[in-house]
Scaffold this motif. Structure first.
Motif, mmCIF file in Angstrom:
data_model
loop_
_atom_site.group_PDB
_atom_site.id
_atom_site.type_symbol
_atom_site.label_atom_id
_atom_site.label_comp_id
_atom_site.label_asym_id
_atom_site.label_seq_id
_atom_site.Cartn_x
_atom_site.Cartn_y
_atom_site.Cartn_z
ATOM 1 N N THR A 1 0.842 -1.198 0.000
ATOM 2 C CA THR A 1 0.000 0.000 0.000
ATOM 3 C C THR A 1 0.871 1.240 0.000
ATOM 4 O O THR A 1 1.906 1.271 0.683
ATOM 5 N N VAL A 2 0.495 2.239 -0.785
ATOM 6 C CA VAL A 2 1.081 3.570 -0.650
ATOM 7 C C VAL A 2 0.307 4.225 0.484
ATOM 8 O O VAL A 2 -0.885 4.500 0.352
ATOM 9 N N LYS A 3 0.966 4.436 1.590
ATOM 10 C CA LYS A 3 0.275 4.818 2.820
ATOM 11 C C LYS A 3 -0.635 6.026 2.618
ATOM 12 O O LYS A 3 -0.242 7.025 2.030
ATOM 13 N N ALA A 4 -1.869 5.895 3.092
ATOM 14 C CA ALA A 4 -2.883 6.959 3.091
ATOM 15 C C ALA A 4 -3.475 7.240 1.716
ATOM 16 O O ALA A 4 -4.147 8.249 1.537
ATOM 17 N N MET A 5 -3.244 6.343 0.743
ATOM 18 C CA MET A 5 -3.723 6.575 -0.617
ATOM 19 C C MET A 5 -4.434 5.340 -1.159
ATOM 20 O O MET A 5 -3.995 4.206 -0.949
ATOM 21 N N HIS A 6 -5.544 5.556 -1.884
ATOM 22 C CA HIS A 6 -6.141 4.503 -2.679
ATOM 23 C C HIS A 6 -5.296 4.318 -3.940
ATOM 24 O O HIS A 6 -4.725 5.282 -4.459
ATOM 25 N N PRO A 7 -5.205 3.100 -4.488
ATOM 26 C CA PRO A 7 -4.433 2.903 -5.725
ATOM 27 C C PRO A 7 -4.865 3.818 -6.864
ATOM 28 O O PRO A 7 -4.022 4.350 -7.597
ATOM 29 N N GLU A 8 -6.189 4.016 -7.018
ATOM 30 C CA GLU A 8 -6.647 4.882 -8.111
ATOM 31 C C GLU A 8 -6.236 6.334 -7.890
ATOM 32 O O GLU A 8 -6.038 7.084 -8.855
ATOM 33 N N ARG B 1 -2.600 6.533 -9.057
ATOM 34 C CA ARG B 1 -2.565 6.571 -10.521
ATOM 35 C C ARG B 1 -2.969 7.946 -11.035
ATOM 36 O O ARG B 1 -2.387 8.454 -12.008
ATOM 37 N N ALA B 2 -3.949 8.578 -10.388
ATOM 38 C CA ALA B 2 -4.439 9.888 -10.838
ATOM 39 C C ALA B 2 -3.376 10.975 -10.731
ATOM 40 O O ALA B 2 -3.439 11.975 -11.446
ATOM 41 N N THR B 3 -2.378 10.790 -9.870
ATOM 42 C CA THR B 3 -1.300 11.774 -9.784
ATOM 43 C C THR B 3 -0.383 11.718 -10.994
ATOM 44 O O THR B 3 0.399 12.644 -11.225
ATOM 45 N N GLY B 4 -0.446 10.614 -11.748
ATOM 46 C CA GLY B 4 0.434 10.439 -12.898
ATOM 47 C C GLY B 4 1.452 9.337 -12.727
ATOM 48 O O GLY B 4 2.291 9.128 -13.616
ATOM 49 N N ALA B 5 1.394 8.605 -11.626
ATOM 50 C CA ALA B 5 2.355 7.525 -11.400
ATOM 51 C C ALA B 5 2.082 6.365 -12.354
ATOM 52 O O ALA B 5 0.946 5.914 -12.493
ATOM 53 N N ASP B 6 3.132 5.869 -13.003
ATOM 54 C CA ASP B 6 3.016 4.747 -13.933
ATOM 55 C C ASP B 6 3.399 3.418 -13.288
ATOM 56 O O ASP B 6 3.093 2.358 -13.835
ATOM 57 N N ILE B 7 4.108 3.460 -12.156
ATOM 58 C CA ILE B 7 4.667 2.260 -11.547
ATOM 59 C C ILE B 7 4.820 2.492 -10.052
ATOM 60 O O ILE B 7 5.087 3.624 -9.616
ATOM 61 N N LEU B 8 4.641 1.437 -9.264
ATOM 62 C CA LEU B 8 4.850 1.477 -7.824
ATOM 63 C C LEU B 8 6.001 0.555 -7.445
ATOM 64 O O LEU B 8 6.359 -0.357 -8.183
ATOM 65 N N LEU B 9 6.534 0.784 -6.235
ATOM 66 C CA LEU B 9 7.565 -0.080 -5.683
ATOM 67 C C LEU B 9 7.003 -0.842 -4.491
ATOM 68 O O LEU B 9 6.344 -0.262 -3.626
ATOM 69 N N GLY B 10 7.253 -2.154 -4.453
ATOM 70 C CA GLY B 10 6.920 -2.977 -3.303
ATOM 71 C C GLY B 10 8.193 -3.502 -2.666
ATOM 72 O O GLY B 10 9.263 -3.503 -3.283
#
Length: 375
Positions: free
Chosen positions: A40-47, A50-59
């Protein structure tokens, strides 16, 4: 299944902009990857991310192997389905987190044995086990298992650590095998020693990877030393593959890294700072806990389109932060992630236009100006 490819679109000096293509979507570079440590990106829904413009996440391999467990995530359909993110995910190898457990670990040629920080249970990470965990998670970009050399380290210790990481890189490559649509990145080590960085890069190129990371930086050496290494280290790596600087960083670190040829970065800073009341803006960092904001009806950053800046005043954000309200950390986290993605978008456009130098100068001038005058 479509493969993993990297295509450069434009260069401006050593800076590059391009596109990484994966079966789960494209990644525009230079890219900043928000950190989703525990799925999880703390305090954020996945959508929202994505809406900020992020194309990829790190786990994070280390945290996910301990809780809830890689095998459990695999049974539940893999990390993408588990966390509700259908775009690319990069997982780190666990090496950095294991380094931070110096008092709880034992390092051998085979790998690292350590005690879980959660329950004290004995655990083991090796190149083979790290590859297995990342396969179970289903990550799109897998990082080779390495020892993150601490700083400072004398030349002999750094060389020993780097060469161990290169042996582990070969074992990671062997264990990764043939996985169409998934990529394996090697990690350059060598601390602040140019000859060791060159030796590491040569070893990695001989093994062959889909991308290459500059590791062992952002571990306390300071910005000047980090940029000093980046003056030469990225140029030792293949030009036709992505270059990833791990664990960076502040906006000015990101800009400096891009100017030196880096394509990908990640850091907990925008999310962690948002949870403590610090916001990044075009005029530098702003601490919403400060009393000067208590009666300020103006937006945090009038040039930002995030929910915090569109719908709320500095006074309200100050109130939420001082009162410890969850909405405050949610709004400031969203703002910081939006700021970082807007910065990356501006950088990509400037490189495309051959105008990175004036963009960088104007951006740094804005940071140096400082916050708006208090009312």
């Amino acid at each position: 299944m479509a493969g993993f490819t990297y295509r450069r679109l434009a260069c401006d000096g050593r800076a590059r902009t391009g596109v990484i293509t994966t079966p789960r979507g494209e990644i525009r570079t230079p890219a900043f990857m928000p950190v989703g440590t525990a799925a999880t990106v703390k305090a954020m829904h996945p959508e929202q991310v994505r809406a900020t413009g992020a194309d990829i996440l790190l786990g994070n391999t280390y945290h996910l192997m301990l809780r809830p467990g890689a095998e459990r995530i695999a049974r539940l359909g893999g990390l993408h389905r588990f966390m509700g993110w259908d775009r690319p995910i990069l997982t780190d190898s666990g090496g950095f987190q294991v380094m931070s457990l110096a008092g709880l670990r034992k390092l051998t040629e085979e790998g690292v044995t350590f005690k879980s920080h959660i329950d004290g249970a004995r655990q083991m990470l090796s190149p083979e086990r790290s590859m297995e965990i990342q396969r179970l998670l289903g990550s799109d970009i897998v990082m080779a298992f390495d020892e993150c050399t601490p700083f400072p380290a004398d030349e002999g210790v750094a060389a020993q650590s780097m060469r161990l990481s290169m042996r582990w890189a070969q074992r990671s490559r062997d264990a990764f095998g043939d996985r169409p649509g998934h990529a394996l990145f090697g990690i350059q080590q060598g601390s602040v020693f140019p000859d060791q960085r060159a030796e590491s890069a040569e070893a990695l190129r001989a093994i062959g990877f889909d991308g290459y990371a500059v590791g062992g930086l952002a571990v306390g050496e300071g910005q000047a030393a980090m940029l000093g290494v980046l003056d030469y280290a990225p140029g030792m790596l293949p030009e036709d593959k992505p270059r990833y600087l791990m664990g960076v960083g502040k906006p000015d670190d990101i800009l400096g890294a891009v100017e030196r040829g880096i394509d990908m970065m990640d850091c907990v800073l925008p999310t962690r700072s948002g949870r403590t009341g610090q916001a990044f803006t075009r005029r530098g960092a702003v601490n919403l806990r400060n009393a000067r904001h208590a009666d300020d009806p103006r937006p945090l950053d009038d040039g930002c389109g995030c929910p915090a800046c569109r719908g709320y005043s500095r006074a309200y954000l100050h109130h939420l932060t001082r009162a410890g309200e969850i909405l405050g950390l949610m709004l400031l986290t969203a703002h910081n992630l939006q700021y970082y993605q807007d910065l990356m978008g501006g950088i990509r456009a400037a490189i495309t236009d051959g105008a990175l130098a004036p963009f960088a100068a104007a951006t740094r001038e804005g940071w140096a100006t400082g916050d708006i005058e208090r009312l």
